[in-house]
Write a protein that holds these residues in place. Structure first.
Motif, short mmCIF file in Angstrom:
data_model
loop_
_atom_site.label_atom_id
_atom_site.label_comp_id
_atom_site.label_asym_id
_atom_site.label_seq_id
_atom_site.Cartn_x
_atom_site.Cartn_y
_atom_site.Cartn_z
N VAL A 128 26.36 63.13 78.92
CA VAL A 128 27.30 63.47 77.86
C VAL A 128 27.66 64.95 77.90
CG1 VAL A 128 27.60 63.61 75.37
CG2 VAL A 128 26.55 61.60 76.38
N CYS B 219 28.05 66.13 69.83
CA CYS B 219 28.92 67.07 70.55
C CYS B 219 30.31 67.11 69.94
CB CYS B 219 29.01 66.67 72.03
SG CYS B 219 27.54 67.05 72.97
N CYS B 220 30.86 65.93 69.68
CA CYS B 220 32.22 65.89 69.13
C CYS B 220 32.24 66.51 67.73
CB CYS B 220 32.72 64.45 69.08
SG CYS B 220 32.99 63.76 70.69
N TRP B 221 31.24 66.18 66.93
CA TRP B 221 31.21 66.75 65.58
C TRP B 221 31.09 68.26 65.64
CZ3 TRP B 221 27.23 69.62 63.42
CH2 TRP B 221 27.44 70.00 62.08
N MET B 222 30.21 68.74 66.52
CA MET B 222 30.00 70.18 66.63
C MET B 222 31.29 70.88 67.01
SD MET B 222 27.11 72.07 68.89
CE MET B 222 25.81 71.07 68.24
N PHE C 267 18.32 54.15 75.50
CA PHE C 267 19.11 55.04 76.34
C PHE C 267 20.55 55.09 75.84
CE2 PHE C 267 20.56 57.30 79.84
CZ PHE C 267 21.49 56.60 80.58
N THR D 246 20.80 56.99 72.64
CA THR D 246 20.74 58.43 72.86
C THR D 246 22.09 58.97 73.31
OG1 THR D 246 18.43 58.22 73.49
CG2 THR D 246 19.56 60.23 74.16
N LEU D 247 22.74 58.25 74.20
CA LEU D 247 24.04 58.71 74.69
C LEU D 247 25.05 58.76 73.56
CD1 LEU D 247 24.45 56.91 78.13
CD2 LEU D 247 23.61 59.20 77.65
N PHE E 263 31.31 67.01 78.51
CA PHE E 263 31.71 67.70 77.28
C PHE E 263 31.98 69.17 77.55
CE2 PHE E 263 32.15 68.61 72.95
CZ PHE E 263 31.44 69.75 72.66
N MET F 179 12.37 54.93 77.61
CA MET F 179 13.83 54.98 77.63
C MET F 179 14.26 55.03 79.08
SD MET F 179 16.46 57.42 75.63
CE MET F 179 16.12 58.98 76.36
N ASP F 180 15.31 54.26 79.38
CA ASP F 180 15.84 54.28 80.73
C ASP F 180 16.19 55.69 81.15
OD1 ASP F 180 17.73 51.21 81.32
OD2 ASP F 180 15.61 51.62 81.02
N TYR G 113 39.87 64.61 73.78
CA TYR G 113 39.33 64.97 72.47
C TYR G 113 39.44 66.46 72.22
CZ TYR G 113 36.07 65.64 68.67
OH TYR G 113 35.50 66.01 67.50
N TYR H 62 20.78 63.57 79.21
CA TYR H 62 21.74 64.27 78.36
C TYR H 62 22.92 64.80 79.17
CZ TYR H 62 18.25 63.88 74.77
OH TYR H 62 17.36 63.39 73.88
N THR I 48 24.25 61.61 71.16
CA THR I 48 24.58 62.90 71.77
C THR I 48 26.07 63.14 71.78
OG1 THR I 48 22.66 62.59 73.20
CG2 THR I 48 24.18 64.33 73.80
N ALA I 49 26.83 62.11 72.14
CA ALA I 49 28.28 62.27 72.17
C ALA I 49 28.82 62.55 70.77
CB ALA I 49 28.92 61.01 72.75
N PHE J 30 36.74 63.24 77.20
CA PHE J 30 36.36 64.40 76.40
C PHE J 30 37.47 65.45 76.39
CE2 PHE J 30 32.31 63.89 74.59
CZ PHE J 30 31.53 63.11 75.41
#
Lengths: 70, 815
Positions: free
Chosen positions: B416, A45-48, A34, A37-38, B420, B11-12, B477, B413, A41-42, B474
């Motif tokens: 995040v 997102c930041c790279w994109m 988990f 995955t986070l 974002f 996965m949790d 950023y 998801y 994903t982060a 975010f």
């Protein structure tokens, strides 16, 4: 070329973040997946976000034009 | 069953916890304690096995009634404590656990004692108020008589003087005087108090009723008087009425009653007056002492109640919920044990076993409780194990709909992508820092805020503090990407890529700068700020960014639908929902994203609108100046054909395959894995409810779904443009506040104007940008997740696991 270098930097930072998360918050395979995955994903997102802005400025069709009087 | 085919690692939070339907058989003697311990555990959701019974037919209706009575007593105590200014103490850590009977007796005794004290105090206060009024009457009327006596004496002396002067002629006057004296002896009077606002009509009516044959005198009392009847402070007048005759007296008495005037006896003997005043004063002081003692006693009693109030309230809530839960259970015909059914997570099995064993031992019960798992076709409730960080994100998803059991959870998801997308709209690293400080304040004071009552808005902000923190991070950023610090750009990552054409810089305001260095490495080039071409550039950039982010998230949603179909082993949904959806979306909007990237990379001047439009209108014509790469026409033809094929692909086959599947199952020709563990006879009986298969209904449903997806692909892509709109609004507002408020104030070269400008700037920044804009960005990010993202895969037609838990109970305030 700058694009590839910075993308590589993002990948490295992502990998480091995954490793740090794994080391600091190790709580079983399910939770670790988990967290992984986070982090992934982060990172994506930041790279994109960065890549979009960078690509837009690589070969711009217009340039900055100052206001008259400046 | 379903889990056998699962080979993906768990996965949790992606799937809801595995749930099972369990059956408990609990002996009567340990039932109460068992339910109590299960309430502490908080991991079973009981089913109501007596749903057909009315509340009064249930087994423990009398116990619930008793709890209601005790709750009424506690509410009375609360009310009395509030009046007396006593607050219940919050330190009820000592766990004196009374049983229900003991608590009931104690509350009954305390109520009786409190009511008795209140009645006694009320009576004493009434008497005290009456005596107080009496004392006032004595004082005022005494003044009346003293004054009258002095006047009489003066008048008498004057008369004697005249008698001496006039000699023998005065003989008839003496006779008249004697007659007057005789009449005076017959006058009577009534004294008391009347409300000041009623005093004038009181006087008027007495005169009219007696035709003016009375003498009435009133005096104002300076301070309000406690009325014996109402117990309230009232402004009153002391009155005394002189009259003659019994008939007049009865009239006056009636009028006094009508006006609520209290009457008190009064003696015209001076010595008796003093004696009466002394007596009344003595009684007043005695009563005062007694009343004070009573009040102290009452206060002590209320404080004693206050020490235990919270504990008693909590225990009573628990008992009431226990009996409500016991009422859900089915009682055995032999009256020896209770049958319970409920849902619980699989991981809680061992905990429940331990709890039941402990209850059995604590009750010294002969027979232990029986715990067994039942097989069922029912859909279990949905339960996600969340912590303080993930719970708020899960709340966002649950507000849209509760996930079906084991359905892929968009919350993973969302943790995040939600902050974002918020940051894409809110991006400014100055504002992000402010938001981060606010979030950190809430997080650092977490323990304190968690234990106290907050307002509605503050409660929501505190509940979402981790969302706010991520949104802030975010935002910092994306603020660096947009290169805005309260709308001011900085050259943080190197020099600008743009420079003047020559050393004189005369062309900067006509043809503009030229790119003289490599691209600014991180974010928007600072030279764009304040230029005439800033808005066209940023608009173009952000619109394309919105398309790219939107298509990415929608693709993620469709991929999630693949994982759902995979998990539930639904091959129809894989090949005839997921595959054509991916093809359709990416043939058109994925292709648009590709064109955007190619245009940026090559610096082409092609018009993407024309490319997309003529891809449909005239796909075989030459592209001309809008060509971006070799073979584009052929690719567009292929993609167009794929999109056209994808629509009937997701429309037509699924209903027919479902029909065929149903026919095979109905004829028993196929071995269905879903019923693999069941008895064949049971399998046959189970298929009876599914006997009806309405093909037209299924087809229409699929038609609606297909149309919704196709049209939704267009409208949802357009919906993501709100990312650009919100971002533009935020940026422009920030610039306006900075340029028109701060810089304008700075230009006046006045300290006072500068201070006012700074103050206005701060208020505008906090009020408009940090509060209103963040709420707006939050709502739009919410919509993008609920509709554009979750719509692609999320059914959300489950129901939430709501366990029997005392922890949930304490959150409810009402007793």
């Amino acid at each position: 070329m700058g694009f590839l270098v910075t993308t590589l930097i993002f990948v490295v930072i992502g990998i480091i973040a995954c490793l740090c998360t794994r080391i600091c918050c190790n709580r079983g395979p399910s939770t670790n997946l988990f967290h992984l995955t986070l982090v992934i994903t982060a990172t994506i997102c930041c790279w994109m976000m960065w890549a979009i802005v960078y690509l837009a400025q690589m070969k711009p069709l217009i340039v900055p034009i100052l206001n008259e009087g400046e | 069953m379903v889990n056998e085919g699962r080979f993906l690692p768990t996965m949790d939070l992606l799937r809801s916890e595995p749930m099972q339907l369990v059956q408990l058989i609990i002996p009567i003697e340990s039932a109460h304690r068992s339910i109590s311990y299960l309430g502490d555990l908080g991991l079973i959701q009981f089913k109501d096995l007596n749903a057909d019974k009315s509340p009064f037919q249930r087994t423990y209706a009398s116990q619930i009634k008793r709890c209601g009575e005790m709750a009424r007593r506690l509410r009375l105590f609360k009310e009395q404590m509030t009046k007396a200014g006593v607050s219940p103490s919050t330190w009820s850590t000592r766990d004196n656990h009374f049983d229900l009977e003991h608590l009931e007796v104690k509350l009954e005794e305390l109520e009786a004692e409190l009511l008795e004290i209140n009645a006694n105090n009320e009576k004493l206060q009434h008497t005290y108020n009456e005596l107080l009024e009496y004392k006032l009457v004595l004082e005022k009327v005494g003044e009346f008589f003293s004054s009258a006596k002095n006047k009489a004496v003066a008048q008498q002396k004057e008369l004697e003087f005249q008698t001496t002067v006039e000699g023998s002629i005065d003989s008839p006057l003496l006779l008249e005087q004697e007659e007057t004296t005789t009449k005076q002896i017959k006058l009577r009077f009534i004294s008391g108090l009347v409300h000041r606002e009623k005093s004038i009509p009181f006087e008027r009516i007495i005169f009219r009723a007696t035709r003016g044959n009375v003498f009435l005198k009133q005096a104002v009392i300076q301070h309000p008087v406690l009325d014996p009847l109402s117990g309230e402070k009232v402004h009153k007048n002391v009155f005394v009425v002189f009259y003659s005759g019994e008939r007049v007296k009865s009239k006056i008495l009636k009028i006094c009653d009508a006006f609520g005037a209290n009457r008190y006896p009064f003696s015209d003997d001076l010595s008796k007056q003093f004696q009466t005043i002394r007596e009344v004063s003595g009684r007043l002081s005695e009563l005062k002492t007694t009343i004070d003692a009573g009040l102290i006693h009452r206060s002590t009693l209320l404080q004693t109640i206050g020490y235990h109030y919270e504990q008693w309230s909590l225990q009573l809530k628990k008992e009431k919920s226990i009996y409500h839960t016991l009422n859900m259970l089915s009682i055995n015909v032999t009256k020896k044990c209770l049958l319970a059914e409920g849902w619980c997570p699989v991981f809680a099995t061992s905990q429940i076993h331990k709890v039941l064993e402990r209850a059995t031992m604590d009750c010294s019960s002969q027979v232990g409780a029986i715990f067994q798992v039942l097989e069922t076709k029912e859909s279990p409730p949905t339960y996600f194990s969340t912590n303080k960080f993930t719970s708020s994100f899960q709340e966002i998803v649950d507000a849209y709909g509760i996930a079906k059991y084991q359905e892929a959870n968009p919350g993973v998801y969302t943790i995040v992508t939600f902050p974002f997308l918020f940051a894409v709209m809110f991006g400014d690293w100055g504002h992000g820092i402010c938001l981060l400080l606010a979030a950190l304040y809430l997080i650092i004071r977490e323990k304190k805020f968690a234990s106290q009552k907050l307002g509605d808005i503050m409660e929501m902000a505190f509940g979402g503090r981790y969302i706010i923190m991520l949104m802030a991070l975010f935002s910092i950023y994306t603020g660096l990407i947009y290169n805005e610090f309260f709308s001011v750009p900085f050259e943080l990552f190197g020099p600008s890529a743009y420079g003047c054409r020559d050393s004189s810089c005369r062309d900067a305001s006509t043809t503009g700068f030229i790119k003289v260095r490599s691209t600014y490495p991180f974010g928007v080039d600072p030279k764009w700020h304040g230029t005439r071409s800033e808005l066209p550039f940023l608009n173009s950039l952000k619109m394309k960014m919105s398309i790219l982010l939107g298509v990415s998230q929608m693709n993620l949603g469709i991929i999630m639908s693949y994982f759902n179909a995979k998990y539930f082993e639904n091959n129809i949904n894989i090949w005839y929902q997921f595959v054509p959806q991916i093809i359709f979306l990416n043939s058109l909007f994925g292709y648009l994203s590709l064109l955007i990237i190619i245009k940026w990379s090559t610096g082409s001047q092609a018009d993407l609108y024309h490319v997309m439009i003529y891809m449909f209108l005239s796909p075989t014509d030459d592209l001309g100046e809008n060509q971006l790469f070799v073979g584009q026409k052929l690719l567009q033809l292929v993609l167009l054909l794929l999109a056209l094929v994808a629509v009937p692909w997701m429309l037509v086959p699924k209903p027919f395959l479902l029909k065929k599947q149903h026919q095979e199952r109905h004829q028993g020709q196929s071995y269905d894995l879903l019923y693999g563990t069941d008895d064949p006879l049971e399998s046959e009986s189970q298929s009876i409810p599914h006997d009806e298969f309405d093909f037209s209904e299924v087809f229409v449903h699929q038609l609606i779904h297909t149309i919704e997806f196709v049209l939704g692909a267009v409208s949802n892509t357009a919906s993501y443009l709100r990312l650009w709109a919100l971002s533009l609004a935020h940026s422009e507002l920030s610039s306006v506040f900075y340029d028109k408020v701060l810089l304008l104030a700075w230009g006046y070269n006045s300290t006072i104007v500068l201070i006012v400008g700074i103050f206005v700037f701060i208020c505008a920044t906090v009020g408009v940008l940090l509060l209103m804009e963040s709420l707006s960005a939050f709502l739009h990010a919410l919509r993008l997740h609920w509709v554009e993202y979750q719509n692609k895969f999320y059914e959300g037609d489950g129901y939430k696991f709501f366990p029997f838990s005392f922890t949930l109970l304490t959150d409810e305030d009402e007793l």
